[in-house]
Each structure stands twice: as C-alpha cells, then as structure tokens.
Motif scaffolding. Structure first.
Motif, PDB file in Angstrom:
ATOM      1  N   SER A  12       8.641  87.610 -11.740  1.00 11.11           N
ATOM      2  CA  SER A  12       9.679  86.698 -11.291  1.00 11.11           C
ATOM      3  C   SER A  12       9.725  85.539 -12.272  1.00 11.11           C
ATOM      4  O   SER A  12       8.843  85.389 -13.117  1.00 11.11           O
ATOM      5  N   LYS A  14       9.546  81.532 -12.409  1.00 11.61           N
ATOM      6  CA  LYS A  14       9.229  80.324 -11.656  1.00 11.61           C
ATOM      7  C   LYS A  14       9.967  79.163 -12.312  1.00 11.61           C
ATOM      8  O   LYS A  14       9.820  78.921 -13.507  1.00 11.61           O
ATOM      9  N   TYR A 128      11.027  80.428  -7.035  1.00 17.45           N
ATOM     10  CA  TYR A 128      10.899  81.687  -7.764  1.00 17.45           C
ATOM     11  C   TYR A 128      12.198  82.461  -7.648  1.00 17.45           C
ATOM     12  O   TYR A 128      12.819  82.472  -6.575  1.00 17.45           O
TER      13      TYR A 128
END
Length: 168
Positions: A12, A14, A128
């Motif tokens: 992902s 951030k 995220y």
C-alpha cells in the motif's frame, strides 16, 4: 508499505500529511503517464475512480479529504471523501458528479489526494491507499484488469523507501 495493505498480500502507499498551519494544504499526486514526461489522459468515458483507504490509528488521521482531478491548465475538480476509519474502506468517486465546467476532462494530467487545514478533522496524521483504479465498462484502458465485468485502469505508485523512490 509491505506490512499494511488491502487483501491477502501486496503493498500500500502510506501518505503522511501535516496541515497544522492555518490555510495550509498537503497531498499526494499521480501524474498520469509518469513524471516528468506526463501525458494527458481523456477521462470522459470513465465512470468512476475506485480505491481502498484506511487511517493510521497510531499516527492519527482525518476522517475526510478530497480527491482532485487537474487538467492541462491546472483547472481542478474536487470530490469529497468522508467517513474514513482505521479499517479498510472502499471509496467510489462518481465521475458523473462533475461541478467545475472549466475542467477539460479530455486532458487530465493529474489525480491527487488533498488534505486541507480548513477541512481535515485531524491536522496531522497518515492514511494508507491501495488498489487505485479508474473504472470504465465500455472502453479498453491502457493497462487493465477485469473484475466483475468492469474494465479497470490500474494506477501504480512508487513506494517511498529510506533510499528514495522505487517503482512497482
């Protein structure tokens, strides 16, 4: 981030933000076609922009932000995203809800997430993002994956590491 992601595995992005100063804004953007030699993208046939988001409970997070589309002359269209929590949530930005007639949707250069001091519920924190996709049921996009009959353009980002940016 390879320790927090939506689904069984993966990465992902951030996004740390800080809008503690009055009138400030912060954000994350993707140049369509890649920086610095971006290309303009015609989004008139796209129905929506879909992604997964969650707030970082350890850092704190705002429960709302904006998704912004910018054209070649930097005219902008904002879409509000609300009810962000510390659990993964799928977001659907309906591109039929355009309110700025100045934006040329045949020449979109950038998609951004925007945090504004006047709008954020928490002025400093992190969220995220995962599985960002432009959705179109009729056209064949540049890079696609078919899910439940929808043709989707995958938006790829680069992971920020201690050594700089690395592509995925």
């Amino acid at each position: 981030n390879n320790s927090v992601y939506y689904g069984a595995n993966g990465y992902s992005a951030k996004i740390d933000y800080n809008v503690t100063t009055a009138g400030s804004s912060s954000g994350y953007f993707e140049e369509l076609g890649g920086y610095p030699s971006f290309s303009l993208t015609d989004l008139t046939g796209y129905e929506g922009f879909r992604f997964w988001i969650k707030g970082d409970a350890a850092s704190g997070f705002t429960t709302k932000l904006y998704v912004q589309f910018s054209d070649d002359t930097w005219d902008k269209q904002l879409f509000e995203v609300t009810n962000i929590t510390s659990d993964w949530k799928e977001i659907w930005v309906d591109l039929s809800n355009k309110t700025n007639p100045e934006v040329d949707w045949t020449k979109i250069r950038q998609i951004s997430l925007v945090f504004k001091n006047s709008h954020a519920t928490t002025a400093q924190g992190a969220v995220y993002l995962d599985d960002l996709r432009l959705i179109d049921k009729d056209n064949i996009p540049l890079e696609t994956k078919t899910v439940s009959g929808d043709t989707q353009v995958l938006i790829k980002w680069k992971e920020v590491t201690a050594n700089g940016l690395q592509g995925y």
